[in-house]
Design an enzyme around this catalytic site. Structure first.
Site, short mmCIF file in Angstrom:
data_model
loop_
_atom_site.label_atom_id
_atom_site.label_comp_id
_atom_site.label_asym_id
_atom_site.label_seq_id
_atom_site.Cartn_x
_atom_site.Cartn_y
_atom_site.Cartn_z
N LYS A 50 5.75 1.74 1.88
CA LYS A 50 5.17 0.72 2.75
C LYS A 50 3.72 1.03 3.14
CE LYS A 50 8.41 -2.43 3.60
NZ LYS A 50 8.19 -3.89 3.47
N SER A 304 12.41 4.45 -2.82
CA SER A 304 11.41 3.75 -2.01
C SER A 304 11.25 4.28 -0.60
CB SER A 304 11.75 2.26 -1.95
OG SER A 304 12.97 2.05 -1.27
#
Length: 502
Positions: A50, A304
């Site tokens: 992110k 992720s």
């Protein structure tokens, strides 16, 4: 495609993010007969990809916009990415987080320099409050996924992948929430290597992108699942949807147990622990290999994120064997007589390991047991059930029964001879002070709580099993009261596990 490609190649992510390694999963590759690689976005400064999109978006703000400061609504990794990026660029950052956000994530945002305001019981309520603040203050909203610069920042993952693995590559498996990561990766891959498959992975109970692609337009989920909280979005972005519609080859759905198996597979390959959303890529990859039977392919899974609550590990460990298709759960009726249990274990279980066994005397002629059996694959699970039936043992396969796995296994023997006219409900309580009192106030009246089971599992919501007794008959206003309460719930009165054990 050309515009997105230009944005990706000119992104400013490396002022804050790092180029993460692409690690070979050697033992897993040998076991699965494919070349499996892991893109380690869990090694970013905020332990998640992110930071790429957040920093790229904030770095492109004008001088006037930077003076106004930035604002984000998030319960997790996006919040940390915005706070980290804003601090690096010396810009004020305000993060609106739901009151149910785990403390570890609140403290992480504060550590990275963000000011935190807790508001509402869900992301939607936090986002509504964020929009109100924007109108009042003029701060710049940093969207978690539906923004060209955010998508471009995430797309730099694909640029790294092709440089790190310039040769044969068959498929990339990407976690999907709002769609920012997979939109950026897919646009880049299909521009340069259209032969490579880009496959998204979503939880079955948070499959907003899969449903949107099936319908041909973005759809809104009523209540996304909460286990993989990093991808629990009600609605994907308009821009991310269009990019996925054009460039994504397939979406794979996985259940919670499979996701726990994916977390374990990553741990065994890297000795690192990722969060549930972070393991989606690996989980989808493993499911794809099992179902397609592919061999000698080069497959990449995106790791992720690694912002895992420590308390959640117990739940993950409990559900991993089922997720790996190595455990089956059964309710079995056996005669209540000397030697019957021994015969069951010797003649039917045989060389299999018993992974769980729960029993309590309930009558003098028959006994109900809750048993876990180690298996090699799903075929053996079905075979064992047939073997039980042929031997005269009534049985129900509970391996896919969520009520049984979450509650019943801890409550076997809880049948009461005193309770009358009982109804059973599962609730998802927000992990906030006063949640139980609010429930009791909403359900007061001509009913009695006859059963209550709760077990903390490290999520934003607690899973609660409640039995309500109606000695004077049913309450016609119950559903109305529960709807006003606002807690997600499901009635389980007709669940066979309830009738067998409780």
């Amino acid at each position: 495609m050309e515009e997105m490609l230009r944005r990706i190649l000119t992104s400013r992510v490396y002022e804050a993010a790092i180029e993460t390694p692409l690690d070979a999963a050697v033992s897993l590759s040998a076991c699965m007969s494919n070349n499996i690689l892991l893109k380690r976005e869990d090694q970013q400064p905020v332990f998640s990809f992110k930071i790429r999109g957040a920093y790229n978006r904030i770095a492109h703000l004008s001088s006037e916009e930077k003076k106004r400061g930035v604002l984000a609504a998030s319960a997790g990794n996006h919040a940390q990415g915005v706070a980290f990026s804003a601090r690096k660029l010396q810009i004020p950052a305000l993060i609106i987080m739901p009151e149910t956000t785990p403390q570890i994530k609140v403290e992480a945002v504060k550590y990275f320099g963000g000011e935190v305001v807790l508001h509402g019981a869900s992301y939607s309520e936090a986002a509504d409050y964020a929009r109100q603040i924007i109108e009042e203050t003029g701060m710049v909203f940093i969207h978690p996924f539906d923004d060209p610069l955010v998508i471009a920042g995430q797309g730099t993952v694909a640029d790294e992948l092709l440089r790190q693995n310039p040769g044969e590559l068959d498929a990339i498996f990407v976690p999907v929430g709002g769609g920012g990561l997979i939109a950026g990766i897919a646009a880049y891959i299909k521009a340069l290597r259209p032969d490579i498959m880009v496959i998204g992975v979503e939880p079955q109970d948070s499959d907003a992108m899969a449903r949107s692609l099936e319908k041909g337009e973005p759809v809104t989920l009523e209540a996304p699942g909460i286990f993989a909280d990093g991808v629990a979005v009600k609605r994907v972005g308009d821009l991310t949807f269009e990019l996925c519609r054009k460039f994504v080859d397939e979406i794979i759905r996985v259940d919670t147990d499979e996701l726990c198996g994916g977390i374990k597979a990553i741990y065994q390959a890297t000795r690192s622990i990722v969060e549930p959303a972070g393991a989606l890529g690996m989980t989808g990859l493993l499911k794809y290999v099992r179902e397609s039977g592919c061999r000698n392919k080069t497959l990449i899974a995106i790791n992720s994120g690694a912002n895992m609550n420590f308390e959640r590990l117990r739940y993950v460990a409990e559900r991993t064997m089922i997720g790996e298709k190595l455990e089956a759960l059964f309710a079995v009726t056996i005669p209540e007589e000397p030697g019957s249990l021994k015969r069951f274990c010797r003649d039917l279980v045989g060389e299999r390991n018993i992974t769980e066994f729960n029993y309590r005397l309930s009558s003098r002629d028959r006994a109900q047991i809750f048993v876990g059996i180690s298996i090699r694959d799903s075929r053996e699970r079905q075979s064992f059930s047939r073997q039980l039936s042929e031997a005269g043992y009534e049985n129900i396969d509970l391996t896919d029964n969520s009520l049984a796995k979450t509650h019943i296994r801890y409550m076997v023997g809880g049948r009461s001879q005193e309770v009358q006219n009982e109804r059973l409900f599962r609730f998802w309580f927000p992990e906030t002070p006063g949640a139980l009192v609010k429930f009791l106030d909403a359900t007061r009246g001509a009913r009695n709580i006859s059963l209550f089971h709760y077990r903390m599992q490290g999520g934003d919501y607690g899973r609660v099993l409640v039995g309500l007794e109606f000695p004077e008959g049913n309450d016609p206003h119950l559903e109305e009261r529960l709807a006003a309460l606002g807690y997600r719930y499901r009635e389980e009165t007709d669940n066979p596990a309830y009738s067998l054990f409780l």
